[in-house]
Design a protein around this motif. Sequence first.
Motif, PDB file in Angstrom:
ATOM      1  N   ILE A  38       0.832  -1.207   0.000  1.00 46.93           N
ATOM      2  CA  ILE A  38       0.000   0.000   0.000  1.00 46.93           C
ATOM      3  C   ILE A  38       0.867   1.257   0.000  1.00 46.93           C
ATOM      4  O   ILE A  38       0.489   2.282  -0.574  1.00 46.93           O
ATOM      5  N   LYS A  39       2.052   1.170   0.595  1.00 48.12           N
ATOM      6  CA  LYS A  39       2.936   2.342   0.600  1.00 48.12           C
ATOM      7  C   LYS A  39       3.372   2.719  -0.813  1.00 48.12           C
ATOM      8  O   LYS A  39       3.819   3.847  -1.047  1.00 48.12           O
ATOM      9  N   ASP A  40       3.234   1.779  -1.764  1.00 48.60           N
ATOM     10  CA  ASP A  40       3.580   2.047  -3.159  1.00 48.60           C
ATOM     11  C   ASP A  40       2.345   2.306  -4.017  1.00 48.60           C
ATOM     12  O   ASP A  40       2.446   2.404  -5.242  1.00 48.60           O
ATOM     13  N   ASP A  41       1.184   2.414  -3.372  1.00 47.87           N
ATOM     14  CA  ASP A  41      -0.079   2.616  -4.078  1.00 47.87           C
ATOM     15  C   ASP A  41      -0.558   4.052  -3.867  1.00 47.87           C
ATOM     16  O   ASP A  41      -0.188   4.708  -2.886  1.00 47.87           O
ATOM     17  N   LYS A  42      -1.401   4.534  -4.772  1.00 46.57           N
ATOM     18  CA  LYS A  42      -1.910   5.898  -4.633  1.00 46.57           C
ATOM     19  C   LYS A  42      -2.776   6.068  -3.391  1.00 46.57           C
ATOM     20  O   LYS A  42      -2.994   7.195  -2.928  1.00 46.57           O
ATOM     21  N   ASN A  44      -1.894   5.454  -0.546  1.00 50.31           N
ATOM     22  CA  ASN A  44      -1.014   5.977   0.499  1.00 50.31           C
ATOM     23  C   ASN A  44      -1.131   7.497   0.600  1.00 50.31           C
ATOM     24  O   ASN A  44      -1.029   8.075   1.689  1.00 50.31           O
ATOM     25  N   GLU A  45      -1.363   8.138  -0.538  1.00 57.00           N
ATOM     26  CA  GLU A  45      -1.566   9.589  -0.555  1.00 57.00           C
ATOM     27  C   GLU A  45      -2.815   9.963   0.239  1.00 57.00           C
ATOM     28  O   GLU A  45      -2.817  10.927   1.008  1.00 57.00           O
ATOM     29  N   PHE A  46      -3.869   9.180   0.060  1.00 53.16           N
ATOM     30  CA  PHE A  46      -5.115   9.441   0.785  1.00 53.16           C
ATOM     31  C   PHE A  46      -4.933   9.188   2.278  1.00 53.16           C
ATOM     32  O   PHE A  46      -5.461   9.924   3.117  1.00 53.16           O
ATOM     33  N   LEU A  47      -4.193   8.166   2.613  1.00 56.08           N
ATOM     34  CA  LEU A  47      -3.916   7.830   4.008  1.00 56.08           C
ATOM     35  C   LEU A  47      -3.256   9.011   4.723  1.00 56.08           C
ATOM     36  O   LEU A  47      -3.667   9.403   5.825  1.00 56.08           O
ATOM     37  N   LYS A  48      -2.264   9.595   4.088  1.00 56.97           N
ATOM     38  CA  LYS A  48      -1.569  10.741   4.679  1.00 56.97           C
ATOM     39  C   LYS A  48      -2.474  11.968   4.734  1.00 56.97           C
ATOM     40  O   LYS A  48      -2.426  12.749   5.691  1.00 56.97           O
ATOM     41  N   HIS A  49      -3.312  12.127   3.705  1.00 54.62           N
ATOM     42  CA  HIS A  49      -4.228  13.272   3.665  1.00 54.62           C
ATOM     43  C   HIS A  49      -5.204  13.234   4.840  1.00 54.62           C
ATOM     44  O   HIS A  49      -5.436  14.254   5.500  1.00 54.62           O
ATOM     45  N   VAL A  50      -5.787  12.064   5.094  1.00 53.31           N
ATOM     46  CA  VAL A  50      -6.758  11.936   6.183  1.00 53.31           C
ATOM     47  C   VAL A  50      -6.099  12.235   7.525  1.00 53.31           C
ATOM     48  O   VAL A  50      -6.685  12.900   8.387  1.00 53.31           O
ATOM     49  N   TYR A  51      -4.895  11.758   7.693  1.00 54.56           N
ATOM     50  CA  TYR A  51      -4.157  12.014   8.939  1.00 54.56           C
ATOM     51  C   TYR A  51      -3.982  13.517   9.167  1.00 54.56           C
ATOM     52  O   TYR A  51      -4.311  14.044  10.244  1.00 54.56           O
ATOM     53  N   LYS A  52      -3.506  14.228   8.164  1.00 56.04           N
ATOM     54  CA  LYS A  52      -3.279  15.670   8.298  1.00 56.04           C
ATOM     55  C   LYS A  52      -4.592  16.432   8.459  1.00 56.04           C
ATOM     56  O   LYS A  52      -4.698  17.351   9.275  1.00 56.04           O
ATOM     57  N   VAL A  90       1.262   2.958   9.768  1.00 55.23           N
ATOM     58  CA  VAL A  90       2.408   2.052   9.614  1.00 55.23           C
ATOM     59  C   VAL A  90       1.933   0.641   9.274  1.00 55.23           C
ATOM     60  O   VAL A  90       2.468  -0.015   8.371  1.00 55.23           O
ATOM     61  N   GLU A  91       0.911   0.170   9.998  1.00 53.02           N
ATOM     62  CA  GLU A  91       0.382  -1.173   9.741  1.00 53.02           C
ATOM     63  C   GLU A  91      -0.202  -1.270   8.331  1.00 53.02           C
ATOM     64  O   GLU A  91       0.007  -2.265   7.625  1.00 53.02           O
ATOM     65  N   THR A  92      -0.927  -0.232   7.925  1.00 52.13           N
ATOM     66  CA  THR A  92      -1.595  -0.251   6.622  1.00 52.13           C
ATOM     67  C   THR A  92      -0.590  -0.191   5.480  1.00 52.13           C
ATOM     68  O   THR A  92      -0.715  -0.914   4.483  1.00 52.13           O
ATOM     69  N   GLN A  93       0.415   0.648   5.606  1.00 48.15           N
ATOM     70  CA  GLN A  93       1.398   0.797   4.532  1.00 48.15           C
ATOM     71  C   GLN A  93       2.129  -0.507   4.234  1.00 48.15           C
ATOM     72  O   GLN A  93       2.569  -0.728   3.103  1.00 48.15           O
ATOM     73  N   ASN A  94       2.238  -1.365   5.229  1.00 47.84           N
ATOM     74  CA  ASN A  94       2.947  -2.632   5.041  1.00 47.84           C
ATOM     75  C   ASN A  94       2.034  -3.768   4.588  1.00 47.84           C
ATOM     76  O   ASN A  94       2.498  -4.889   4.369  1.00 47.84           O
ATOM     77  N   GLN A  95       0.743  -3.484   4.471  1.00 47.47           N
ATOM     78  CA  GLN A  95      -0.167  -4.492   3.946  1.00 47.47           C
ATOM     79  C   GLN A  95      -0.119  -4.483   2.420  1.00 47.47           C
ATOM     80  O   GLN A  95       0.441  -3.578   1.802  1.00 47.47           O
ATOM     81  N   THR A  96      -0.725  -5.501   1.835  1.00 44.78           N
ATOM     82  CA  THR A  96      -0.575  -5.724   0.400  1.00 44.78           C
ATOM     83  C   THR A  96      -1.916  -5.689  -0.320  1.00 44.78           C
ATOM     84  O   THR A  96      -2.900  -6.249   0.163  1.00 44.78           O
ATOM     85  N   THR A 103      -7.429  -0.715  -4.203  1.00 44.99           N
ATOM     86  CA  THR A 103      -7.190   0.645  -3.707  1.00 44.99           C
ATOM     87  C   THR A 103      -8.455   1.230  -3.085  1.00 44.99           C
ATOM     88  O   THR A 103      -8.404   1.901  -2.055  1.00 44.99           O
ATOM     89  N   GLN A 104      -9.594   0.954  -3.706  1.00 45.95           N
ATOM     90  CA  GLN A 104     -10.857   1.490  -3.180  1.00 45.95           C
ATOM     91  C   GLN A 104     -11.115   1.006  -1.764  1.00 45.95           C
ATOM     92  O   GLN A 104     -11.558   1.770  -0.899  1.00 45.95           O
ATOM     93  N   LYS A 105     -10.840  -0.271  -1.516  1.00 41.58           N
ATOM     94  CA  LYS A 105     -11.075  -0.825  -0.189  1.00 41.58           C
ATOM     95  C   LYS A 105     -10.198  -0.143   0.852  1.00 41.58           C
ATOM     96  O   LYS A 105     -10.626   0.097   1.980  1.00 41.58           O
ATOM     97  N   VAL A 106      -8.960   0.151   0.462  1.00 37.77           N
ATOM     98  CA  VAL A 106      -8.058   0.837   1.383  1.00 37.77           C
ATOM     99  C   VAL A 106      -8.613   2.216   1.730  1.00 37.77           C
ATOM    100  O   VAL A 106      -8.680   2.607   2.896  1.00 37.77           O
ATOM    101  N   ILE A 107      -9.025   2.953   0.711  1.00 34.84           N
ATOM    102  CA  ILE A 107      -9.537   4.310   0.911  1.00 34.84           C
ATOM    103  C   ILE A 107     -10.760   4.305   1.829  1.00 34.84           C
ATOM    104  O   ILE A 107     -10.856   5.095   2.773  1.00 34.84           O
ATOM    105  N   LEU A 108     -11.692   3.398   1.576  1.00 37.29           N
ATOM    106  CA  LEU A 108     -12.904   3.346   2.391  1.00 37.29           C
ATOM    107  C   LEU A 108     -12.602   2.875   3.810  1.00 37.29           C
ATOM    108  O   LEU A 108     -13.220   3.335   4.774  1.00 37.29           O
TER     109      LEU A 108
END
Length: 343
Positions: A38-42, A44-52, A90-96, A103-108
């Motif tokens: 996931i750290k190599d997927d787009k 990851n951008e959404f993950l960081k956005h939600v955090y900020k 951290v846990e999510t970025q290391n998942q596959t 990608t949609q599932k990750v975002i949701l």
Amino acid sequence: MKLVDQSFYATDNISVPTEKYNSKNETSNAFYTNAHKIKDDKANEFLKHVYKQSLSVFDSLKEKVNDYNLKRRIDAISKTYDTQFLKFIVETQNQTIKTRHGTQKVILNVIDVSNGLLNRLVSFMLADLAKKDLLRNKMAVNIVEKEVKDVIQMELKHACIKFGVCRTDNTFSKFVNDVLTILLTNNDVKLKQATDAFTETFKNNEYSAIMSDDATKTFYQGIQKAESYDIDRLRPFLIIIRNIITNKHKPFIVTGHIDKRINKTIAFMNMVDIFDKNLPGNEMNSLEWNDIKNSLTEWSDGKRNDIVDISQTLIDYVKKSIDRMDSESVKNINNYINYILLH
């Protein structure tokens, strides 16, 4: 493909194998794609956005409220959110991601986790302050609650505009989850009455629009078997279905080989997702959902005894909703159901 104790995200828009897919490799190829972190997927951008974005909400809250105790506690839960969501990142970025459009599932799931964490922290904070009689400004409470509600709408909008993942916070799957919860709160006798009513209703309807002839035959055979099951078998089955729906955005944890059960679970979740996309929580749908849920609640409370009619209303709503869908959505539902029933 062999997976050992790995997390991976399911897809929402896969090419579903139908009857022509007989070999294990063909089925696997239809469901899965090139694996990547996931750290190599787009996403990851959404993950960081939600955090900020979520951390900025806490800053905004502190500026909008004047209550000292509330400001101090907002600062505290901001730090808790920071710690817990960073751990999730951290846990999510290391998942596959192993399935197509996972990608949609990750975002949701990111939206679900962030929203759940925010709501739990804020609810605990307000309850604790109220218990200690330190919360004197009701307007400040309203500001906090509104800000938390607004943030999920912002994230849903961002996911839609930026990534094309368009959902509402009030979904068809939540409605189904609520229906199952209402049913499961009943004792064994009442729950068996409900399952008997639903199996009878299922038998008295036809499904040619969404099932092949072979799938329809298998479906009716399954309903006949279900009629003979006792409640000790039916209740766990309904709980499993509810849990799958509740956790539909979360990654799978798989030990050993991926088999047909995993593929069928993916197909089921993808079918639910089609309903979520096509049946948003607008006024029309919400009214029908609430009417059905209220009817079930009244039946559970012994205020009415027309459970067969209620079950038919629910089936009619689903069939009517499918009739309104575009042809591609109906085709995918058909393929998912055929795969679940015929493999």
